[in-house]
Design an enzyme around this catalytic site. Structure first.
Site, PDB file in Angstrom:
ATOM      1  N   ARG A 277      -0.426 -16.663   8.595  1.00  0.00           N
ATOM      2  CA  ARG A 277      -1.067 -17.992   8.602  1.00  0.00           C
ATOM      3  C   ARG A 277      -1.407 -18.391  10.035  1.00  0.00           C
ATOM      4  O   ARG A 277      -2.470 -18.956  10.307  1.00  0.00           O
ATOM      5  CB  ARG A 277      -0.138 -19.019   7.955  1.00  0.00           C
ATOM      6  CG  ARG A 277      -0.077 -18.897   6.435  1.00  0.00           C
ATOM      7  CD  ARG A 277       0.625 -20.082   5.799  1.00  0.00           C
ATOM      8  NE  ARG A 277       2.062 -20.020   5.932  1.00  0.00           N
ATOM      9  CZ  ARG A 277       2.896 -19.671   4.948  1.00  0.00           C
ATOM     10  NH1 ARG A 277       2.428 -19.354   3.748  1.00  0.00           N
ATOM     11  NH2 ARG A 277       4.193 -19.651   5.143  1.00  0.00           N
ATOM     12  N   PHE A 293      -6.172 -18.656  -4.002  1.00  0.00           N
ATOM     13  CA  PHE A 293      -4.732 -18.647  -4.314  1.00  0.00           C
ATOM     14  C   PHE A 293      -3.986 -19.422  -3.207  1.00  0.00           C
ATOM     15  O   PHE A 293      -3.088 -18.894  -2.554  1.00  0.00           O
ATOM     16  CB  PHE A 293      -4.184 -17.214  -4.421  1.00  0.00           C
ATOM     17  CG  PHE A 293      -4.984 -16.298  -5.310  1.00  0.00           C
ATOM     18  CD1 PHE A 293      -4.775 -16.312  -6.694  1.00  0.00           C
ATOM     19  CD2 PHE A 293      -5.940 -15.443  -4.786  1.00  0.00           C
ATOM     20  CE1 PHE A 293      -5.502 -15.453  -7.526  1.00  0.00           C
ATOM     21  CE2 PHE A 293      -6.673 -14.588  -5.605  1.00  0.00           C
ATOM     22  CZ  PHE A 293      -6.450 -14.583  -6.978  1.00  0.00           C
ATOM     23  N   ASP A 315      -6.738 -22.868  -6.433  1.00  0.00           N
ATOM     24  CA  ASP A 315      -5.498 -22.390  -7.050  1.00  0.00           C
ATOM     25  C   ASP A 315      -5.485 -22.846  -8.509  1.00  0.00           C
ATOM     26  O   ASP A 315      -6.074 -23.867  -8.866  1.00  0.00           O
ATOM     27  CB  ASP A 315      -4.259 -22.936  -6.330  1.00  0.00           C
ATOM     28  CG  ASP A 315      -3.010 -22.090  -6.604  1.00  0.00           C
ATOM     29  OD1 ASP A 315      -2.662 -21.252  -5.748  1.00  0.00           O
ATOM     30  OD2 ASP A 315      -2.400 -22.266  -7.681  1.00  0.00           O
ATOM     31  N   ASP A 365      -5.022 -14.238  -1.248  1.00  0.00           N
ATOM     32  CA  ASP A 365      -3.569 -13.990  -1.240  1.00  0.00           C
ATOM     33  C   ASP A 365      -3.021 -14.163  -2.658  1.00  0.00           C
ATOM     34  O   ASP A 365      -2.312 -15.128  -2.943  1.00  0.00           O
ATOM     35  CB  ASP A 365      -2.873 -14.954  -0.269  1.00  0.00           C
ATOM     36  CG  ASP A 365      -1.381 -14.673  -0.167  1.00  0.00           C
ATOM     37  OD1 ASP A 365      -0.971 -13.523  -0.404  1.00  0.00           O
ATOM     38  OD2 ASP A 365      -0.620 -15.611   0.144  1.00  0.00           O
ATOM     39  N   CYS A 405       0.907  -8.383  -2.493  1.00  0.00           N
ATOM     40  CA  CYS A 405       2.370  -8.480  -2.407  1.00  0.00           C
ATOM     41  C   CYS A 405       3.001  -7.695  -3.551  1.00  0.00           C
ATOM     42  O   CYS A 405       4.122  -7.951  -3.951  1.00  0.00           O
ATOM     43  CB  CYS A 405       2.798  -9.938  -2.462  1.00  0.00           C
ATOM     44  SG  CYS A 405       2.237 -10.765  -3.939  1.00  0.00           S
TER      45      CYS A 405
HETATM   46  N1  SAH Z   1      -1.181 -18.197   0.148  1.00  0.00           N
HETATM   47  C1  SAH Z   1      -0.107 -19.033  -0.357  1.00  0.00           C
HETATM   48  C2  SAH Z   1       0.743 -18.328  -1.365  1.00  0.00           C
HETATM   49  C3  SAH Z   1      -0.017 -17.856  -2.556  1.00  0.00           C
HETATM   50  S1  SAH Z   1       1.025 -17.603  -3.924  1.00  0.00           S
HETATM   51  C4  SAH Z   1       0.703 -19.564   0.805  1.00  0.00           C
HETATM   52  O1  SAH Z   1       0.472 -19.152   1.940  1.00  0.00           O
HETATM   53  O2  SAH Z   1       1.575 -20.394   0.572  1.00  0.00           O
HETATM   54  C5  SAH Z   1      -0.124 -17.219  -5.203  1.00  0.00           C
HETATM   55  C6  SAH Z   1      -0.798 -18.409  -5.812  1.00  0.00           C
HETATM   56  O3  SAH Z   1      -1.707 -17.911  -6.771  1.00  0.00           O
HETATM   57  C7  SAH Z   1       0.083 -19.380  -6.556  1.00  0.00           C
HETATM   58  O4  SAH Z   1      -0.071 -20.654  -5.993  1.00  0.00           O
HETATM   59  C8  SAH Z   1      -0.442 -19.384  -8.012  1.00  0.00           C
HETATM   60  O5  SAH Z   1      -0.477 -20.682  -8.588  1.00  0.00           O
HETATM   61  C9  SAH Z   1      -1.827 -18.867  -7.802  1.00  0.00           C
HETATM   62  N2  SAH Z   1      -2.466 -18.166  -8.919  1.00  0.00           N
HETATM   63  C10 SAH Z   1      -1.947 -17.193  -9.696  1.00  0.00           C
HETATM   64  N3  SAH Z   1      -2.890 -16.708 -10.529  1.00  0.00           N
HETATM   65  C11 SAH Z   1      -4.027 -17.397 -10.270  1.00  0.00           C
HETATM   66  C12 SAH Z   1      -5.350 -17.346 -10.786  1.00  0.00           C
HETATM   67  N4  SAH Z   1      -5.698 -16.466 -11.719  1.00  0.00           N
HETATM   68  N5  SAH Z   1      -6.266 -18.190 -10.270  1.00  0.00           N
HETATM   69  C13 SAH Z   1      -5.923 -19.080  -9.311  1.00  0.00           C
HETATM   70  N6  SAH Z   1      -4.693 -19.157  -8.778  1.00  0.00           N
HETATM   71  C14 SAH Z   1      -3.749 -18.329  -9.249  1.00  0.00           C
END
Ligand code: SAH
Length: 462
Positions: A277, A293, A315, A365, A405
């Site tokens: 980040r 995401f 998200d 992500d 991940c």
């Molecule tokens: N980049 C973030 C962490 C991402 S975690 C950070 O730095 O904090 C992954 C995220 O993907 C979660 O918030 C989850 O709600 C979202 N997610 C999972 N499947 C998804 C989809 N199909 N479309 C949109 N968001 C999704």
């Protein structure tokens, strides 16, 4: 005695003497909707294995099939059910047992779990080591010391330096010699996540030690990840020690994030992306950014602070987006440059493409698509899809920061998938950064599964 069968956690097992003459013995589709864990250790194939029961009156122990000791000799800490010849004695789940090769030679002390495909997880390679509360105090102290020594501590009293970071992963499971145990710190709240029968057995002792060594206001337990089911453990979510503060937050490089430890994803926040980040902040100036995401806005806030022209964040979780909007406000960042969208990223990217939208910097992500290698093919399709769309939405000279991940997708495979996506999108791209989790997520050399997070920053040709 050679196991801790029916002993309380405070009763140590004693290493056996003279018994060397033993002769016998991740739900994820391509389109996930949540991200309980980011592919971390503890993911096992489904179903309780069939284990061969040995002599119930013999000293408890796990005897491996001939030749199946090799991974243990390389100090990989897992014993898969397929490697087990038989279980002697009548041990219970969570008991500490000696693991022996087919000739009866001692290999390790390990926590037994008959309900998991990972029959045992190693606590110690030393036959003379006693697995008791003192053992956990030593391992936890070492893990804390590693963080103290290696995490950057900005000098106090220097503008943004003071109080810049108060979050860290304090214990990273197998990689800290504590299989199945994760502890994340958010200020003076600790969140503990137990994902193995062995760590479950020592839960109270571990909580006492954390309380003593860290003196937090609260230890909260978030033992409700998917992988617990695969270990035959019930989900648990609640206060373990102290009282949960009304609001829990974490400061990261001077940015403040609210952390929902009770209902947020994983332990409430994704500490593993801290350094990545921070890198985003340095790359964002003057760019139109798309953060897919986005969860509670991590990358988005850094991009805004770094001078992004605009940041569109997507998200599927409305709860996460509400916290993201709060985080934006409490950091005093310019809300006019930020747009939040609750949507499925797979669909949203297509919509943006159809609308002819384009961006200078795209961040992908996603949650873990492949908890284990068995899901790799399906996951690969998911990664290819979003990366292909990402490349298509990038302007010439734009940047793509793309992450996986998934424990089941190697770094090499991930790069190949991304290369395939670039090819299909018809763009030439260069890797400008190779990224991993932050230093508080160390990876044991003998346990490559610990390196679950990998990322690439790519620049497409201008
Ligand atoms: N980049 C973030 C962490 C991402 S975690 C950070 O730095 O904090 C992954 C995220 O993907 C979660 O918030 C989850 O709600 C979202 N997610 C999972 N499947 C998804 C989809 N199909 N479309 C949109 N968001 C999704």
């Amino acid at each position: 005695m050679t196991s801790q069968k029916s002993k309380s956690p405070s009763t140590p097992h004693r290493p056996s003497q003279g018994n060397r003459d033993f002769r016998n013995r991740t739900k994820r589709s391509g389109k996930p909707t949540d991200r309980q864990e980011k592919g971390e250790q503890g993911n096992t194939p489904r179903g309780a294995p069939q284990l061969q029961v040995g002599d119930a009156t013999a000293q408890p122990g796990i005897i491996l099939r001939a030749g199946r000791e090799k991974s243990l000799l390389r100090r990989h800490p897992w014993v898969f059910s397929g490697a087990v010849e038989r279980i002697d004695g009548a041990p219970h789940s969570g008991d500490t047992l000696p693991v022996r090769d087919a000739a009866g030679n001692f290999l390790a002390w390990a926590a037994y779990n008959p309900d998991s495909q990972i029959t045992a997880r190693v606590w110690s390679w030393r036959e003379e080591e006693v697995i008791d509360a003192e053992f956990f105090r030593r391992r936890i102290s070492t893990a804390l010391e590693v963080r103290r020594a290696l995490l950057p501590r900005p000098p106090a009293g220097e503008g943004r330096g003071e109080g810049m970071n108060n979050g860290a992963r304090l214990i990273h499971a197998e990689s800290d010699g504590l299989p199945g145990l994760i502890v994340d710190q958010y200020g003076d709240t600790l969140v503990m996540q137990i994902g193995s029968a062995g760590a479950e057995h020592w839960r109270d002792a571990i909580a006492d030690i954390l309380q003593e060594l860290c003196n937090p206001a609260c230890i909260y337990e978030r033992s409700d990840s998917d992988s617990r089911g695969l270990e035959g453990l019930e989900p648990r979510n609640g206060v373990l020690r102290g009282a949960l503060p009304e609001s829990v937050g974490v400061v990261e490089h001077g940015l403040r994030f609210k952390v929902d430890v009770a209902a947020g994803q994983k332990t409430g926040f994704y500490l593993d992306q801290r350094d990545n980040r921070a890198l985003t902040e340095t790359l964002a100036a003057g760019r139109d950014v798309l953060n897919c995401f986005c969860y509670t806005g991590g990358f988005s806030l850094y991009a805004l602070r770094g001078g992004a022209k605009s940041v569109l964040s997507i998200d599927a979780s409305g709860d996460a987006l509400r916290i993201a909007a709060e985080n934006l406000m409490c950091n005093g960042l310019d809300a006019m440059r930020a747009e939040w969208q609750e949507a499925d990223v797979f669909q949203a990217l297509r919509k943006l493409r159809d609308q002819g939208r384009s961006f200078d910097f795209i961040i992908l992500d996603p949650p873990k698509f492949a908890p284990t290698a068995a899901f790799a093919e399906k996951a690969a399709r998911g990664y290819k899809d979003i990366n292909l769309l990402g490349f298509k939405l990038l302007r010439p000279g734009g940047l793509l920061a793309t992450y996986s991940c998934s424990g089941g997708i190697s770094e090499d495979l991930f790069q190949k998938i991304v290369a395939g996506a670039a090819l299909d999108a018809g763009v030439d791209a260069q890797i400008v950064h190779r990224l991993h989790a932050s230093a508080d997520h160390p990876v044991l050399l003998s346990f490559p599964e610990g390196a679950y997070l990998k990322g690439l920053v790519l620049r497409v040709a201008g």
